[in-house]
Structure formats: C-alpha cells, structure tokens
Design a protein around this motif. Sequence first.
Motif, PDB file in Angstrom:
ATOM      1  N   MET A   1      -7.545  96.614 -58.510  1.00  0.00           N
ATOM      2  CA  MET A   1      -7.359  95.297 -58.653  1.00  0.00           C
ATOM      3  C   MET A   1      -6.769  94.854 -56.616  1.00  0.00           C
ATOM      4  O   MET A   1      -6.577  95.303 -56.049  1.00  0.00           O
ATOM      5  CB  MET A   1      -6.032  95.024 -58.848  1.00  0.00           C
ATOM      6  CG  MET A   1      -5.600  93.221 -59.260  1.00  0.00           C
ATOM      7  SD  MET A   1      -4.552  92.868 -60.318  1.00  0.00           S
ATOM      8  CE  MET A   1      -4.465  90.613 -59.145  1.00  0.00           C
ATOM      9  N   THR A   2      -7.326  93.919 -56.524  1.00  0.00           N
ATOM     10  CA  THR A   2      -7.918  93.363 -55.164  1.00  0.00           C
ATOM     11  C   THR A   2      -6.444  92.370 -55.004  1.00  0.00           C
ATOM     12  O   THR A   2      -6.621  91.697 -55.327  1.00  0.00           O
ATOM     13  CB  THR A   2      -9.067  93.374 -54.721  1.00  0.00           C
ATOM     14  OG1 THR A   2     -10.762  93.588 -54.738  1.00  0.00           O
ATOM     15  CG2 THR A   2      -8.648  92.838 -52.943  1.00  0.00           C
ATOM     16  N   VAL A   3      -5.509  93.014 -54.004  1.00  0.00           N
ATOM     17  CA  VAL A   3      -4.578  92.317 -53.728  1.00  0.00           C
ATOM     18  C   VAL A   3      -5.599  91.018 -52.201  1.00  0.00           C
ATOM     19  O   VAL A   3      -5.831  91.585 -51.545  1.00  0.00           O
ATOM     20  CB  VAL A   3      -3.303  93.086 -52.805  1.00  0.00           C
ATOM     21  CG1 VAL A   3      -2.283  92.163 -52.967  1.00  0.00           C
ATOM     22  CG2 VAL A   3      -2.998  93.977 -53.482  1.00  0.00           C
ATOM     23  N   THR A   4      -4.941  90.041 -52.922  1.00  0.00           N
ATOM     24  CA  THR A   4      -5.332  89.209 -51.891  1.00  0.00           C
ATOM     25  C   THR A   4      -4.143  88.534 -50.954  1.00  0.00           C
ATOM     26  O   THR A   4      -3.304  87.636 -51.290  1.00  0.00           O
ATOM     27  CB  THR A   4      -5.988  87.699 -52.573  1.00  0.00           C
ATOM     28  OG1 THR A   4      -6.550  88.073 -53.589  1.00  0.00           O
ATOM     29  CG2 THR A   4      -6.390  86.891 -51.727  1.00  0.00           C
ATOM     30  N   PRO A   5      -4.268  88.676 -49.824  1.00  0.00           N
ATOM     31  CA  PRO A   5      -3.563  88.311 -48.342  1.00  0.00           C
ATOM     32  C   PRO A   5      -3.131  86.416 -48.203  1.00  0.00           C
ATOM     33  O   PRO A   5      -4.691  85.692 -48.662  1.00  0.00           O
ATOM     34  CB  PRO A   5      -4.048  88.884 -46.927  1.00  0.00           C
ATOM     35  CG  PRO A   5      -4.617  89.645 -47.924  1.00  0.00           C
ATOM     36  CD  PRO A   5      -5.524  89.955 -49.015  1.00  0.00           C
ATOM     37  N   ARG A   6      -2.397  85.963 -48.191  1.00  0.00           N
ATOM     38  CA  ARG A   6      -1.918  85.467 -47.934  1.00  0.00           C
ATOM     39  C   ARG A   6      -2.024  84.534 -46.620  1.00  0.00           C
ATOM     40  O   ARG A   6      -1.067  85.115 -45.914  1.00  0.00           O
ATOM     41  CB  ARG A   6      -1.231  84.165 -48.688  1.00  0.00           C
ATOM     42  CG  ARG A   6      -0.753  84.091 -49.995  1.00  0.00           C
ATOM     43  CD  ARG A   6       0.560  83.658 -51.107  1.00  0.00           C
ATOM     44  NE  ARG A   6       1.014  85.899 -50.627  1.00  0.00           N
ATOM     45  CZ  ARG A   6       2.049  85.960 -51.114  1.00  0.00           C
ATOM     46  NH1 ARG A   6       2.596  84.523 -52.028  1.00  0.00           N
ATOM     47  NH2 ARG A   6       2.480  86.833 -51.020  1.00  0.00           N
ATOM     48  N   VAL A   7      -3.098  83.611 -45.620  1.00  0.00           N
ATOM     49  CA  VAL A   7      -3.142  83.966 -44.484  1.00  0.00           C
ATOM     50  C   VAL A   7      -2.845  83.125 -44.118  1.00  0.00           C
ATOM     51  O   VAL A   7      -2.966  81.583 -44.429  1.00  0.00           O
ATOM     52  CB  VAL A   7      -4.817  84.182 -44.095  1.00  0.00           C
ATOM     53  CG1 VAL A   7      -4.370  84.099 -42.242  1.00  0.00           C
ATOM     54  CG2 VAL A   7      -5.282  85.371 -44.222  1.00  0.00           C
ATOM     55  N   VAL A   8      -1.840  82.417 -42.867  1.00  0.00           N
ATOM     56  CA  VAL A   8      -1.778  81.220 -42.355  1.00  0.00           C
ATOM     57  C   VAL A   8      -2.065  80.793 -40.981  1.00  0.00           C
ATOM     58  O   VAL A   8      -1.586  81.964 -40.038  1.00  0.00           O
ATOM     59  CB  VAL A   8      -0.144  80.760 -42.547  1.00  0.00           C
ATOM     60  CG1 VAL A   8       0.511  79.209 -41.329  1.00  0.00           C
ATOM     61  CG2 VAL A   8       0.566  80.426 -44.062  1.00  0.00           C
ATOM     62  N   VAL A   9      -1.836  79.802 -40.453  1.00  0.00           N
ATOM     63  CA  VAL A   9      -2.681  79.336 -39.058  1.00  0.00           C
ATOM     64  C   VAL A   9      -2.271  78.492 -37.890  1.00  0.00           C
ATOM     65  O   VAL A   9      -2.109  77.187 -38.988  1.00  0.00           O
ATOM     66  CB  VAL A   9      -4.307  79.189 -38.689  1.00  0.00           C
ATOM     67  CG1 VAL A   9      -4.661  79.992 -37.068  1.00  0.00           C
ATOM     68  CG2 VAL A   9      -5.349  80.646 -39.566  1.00  0.00           C
ATOM     69  N   LEU A  10      -1.648  78.773 -37.409  1.00  0.00           N
ATOM     70  CA  LEU A  10      -0.746  77.796 -36.349  1.00  0.00           C
ATOM     71  C   LEU A  10      -1.945  76.976 -35.503  1.00  0.00           C
ATOM     72  O   LEU A  10      -2.476  78.202 -34.020  1.00  0.00           O
ATOM     73  CB  LEU A  10      -0.073  78.436 -36.111  1.00  0.00           C
ATOM     74  CG  LEU A  10       1.258  78.253 -36.910  1.00  0.00           C
ATOM     75  CD1 LEU A  10       2.988  78.792 -36.135  1.00  0.00           C
ATOM     76  CD2 LEU A  10       1.677  77.982 -37.895  1.00  0.00           C
TER      77      LEU A  10
END
Length: 320
Positions: A1-10
């Motif tokens: 199962m692929t883990v989906t990173p949560r990405v935030v950009v400023l």
Amino acid sequence: MTVTPRVVVLAGGVGGARFSLGVRSALASRGEAPATIVVNTGDDLWLTGIRLQPDVDSILYALAGVNDTQRGWGRTGDSERVHHEVQAYGAGWPWFTLGDLDLGTHLARTGWLREGLTPSQVVAGLSRRWDLGATLLPMTDAEVDTHVVVRDGERLHFQEWWTRHRATLEPIAFENPGVDAATPAPGVVEAIRGADVVLIAPSNPVVSIGPILAVPGIREALRATDARVVGVSPIIGGRVVRGMADVCLTAIGVDTSSSGVAAHYGARAADGLLDAWLLAEEDAASASAVEALGIRPVVVPLWMTDAAASTALAEAALTA
C-alpha cells in the motif's frame, strides 16, 4: 500500500507560482495527493473600488495554465481597454495596469466579498473554475497589506513602492498593519500540523514569505509540526533570481546570499523553521555555513528555466 504524503507549500509571487507548478507535477508523477498551497496576501490592496490579490492570482493563473509568462503577471492574451478607459477619467493608478480578463477575476472577488463571503471562500470559488491540481488557501482572511517605510519616513503601499518606483526609494522598514490581530485562514494551521512535508518556496523572504510567517499561529505551527520543513533558496550565485529582493533583504539586515537567507529563517533545532535548505550549485561553497546553522544543506540546480527544471527542483525538495 502506497503512503500518500501530505505536502504544504508556503508561496507568493512569480517564484512561488513556478515552484507550485513543479510541486504539482512532481506529486502527480509520484501518484500522490495534491499539495495545499498557503499563499501570501500581504500585497493585496483596494484600487478603484475592487479588491486585488496579486499573489493569489499569480498562483491561480499559473496552475490554471492561463498566466502571462512573458510579463510574469496577469492573464495571457489579455487586453487593456478598461484600464485605459479608467485612466481617461483620471482614476486608478496609471502605472498599475489591469488587463480586462484580470479585471473579471477582481470583479468576481469583490462582488463575493461585498456579499459577505470570506477571502478563503472567495479563493475557493475562483479555484473551482479550473482543475488546479492543488488547494489554495490565503494566509489569513484578515486584510493585512504591506506598507514600506522609506528613508524620508513616508509610508507607501508595497505595490506603489515595487511597481511605480521599482524599489528605488530606499526602504528602512516593512510593515503589515493589522497582522498582530490576524488569525490564520481556516485550514492553514491544520494543514501544516497534519503535513508530512512543508516546503518554503523560493519566494521573496521579506514581502512574500515574511507576511505569511507574521500571522500569529503560523510560525508556531511550523515549529510544532512533525513534518520536515524544507526551504528553497531564492538566491543563486549571490544574486536574486527575480525582482528586487536584495533591496528588501538589505533593509532588514539580511545578507543577500543563500546562507544569509537560511540564517534568516533559522534552524528548527535553534527555535527557527528549517530542517533542510536547498541551495544552488553556484553556492555550494556556502553549504558548510548552512550546516553550521543546524540546517541540512542540499546542493541542487535551482534555475526553474522550464517545466522540467521546476519539476526536478520540486522533486529534490520533496526528497530532501
């Protein structure tokens, strides 16, 4: 199962828009969830009765594929009939051009604001027009503009200082009236706290990233998050990539260098923000100075000359 990173950009400005495109592409190639982009609203303003959000629109148009890449602002293929008509009445700012298609965005925004919608709701409404492949959030729903205090003590709106005077009036301070009473827009702190990676785009550290960090609660969320916080240098070879960021940095006592900006953000281990810092191959000699700050240096190509280069830079940031 692929883990989906949560990405935030400023992000903010043209550099933030290009980097956001790269992040979207890199995440799509990985099959991962779209990023949340927290956008600077410190350069917003009212002009001839309408509300402008230059950084929001730069990133919105870029992700929608309708931005004017030659001018670096506005919509591609735009006309200026309304702008010239407004000038004929002696209204507005003659040196601040608004295209007709661009005005459509501003009128929609202003109408919604006057109907009682918040800036967050307005950004969501504007975003629904296109498949952006990212979620845009303003840094705050409060009106927090940027003012520039110049050498003779006069205060100018940032857009007047930047666009009309081309940053030739020596600044001694940058202010964001009302920021101390502002709160992060809904979802901003939650996105940062829940992220796996937070990326600070190679935007102007003073007038694009600075106002975001000045909103009470955002800097604290960055320090507290379990995410890795990775910054990308806006300086290449000791020079700014675009605009007049060097004038801004000098005004606040920050050296115009990759290591200087890294020190300005600081290491999380020393009550700053950064875990890692991407610096250009041209600045590889500064890697040891960055490491001495407690920040892991990563030397990579930083020039976002085309879509492939922007994607490669985003990939390097995500990997870091």
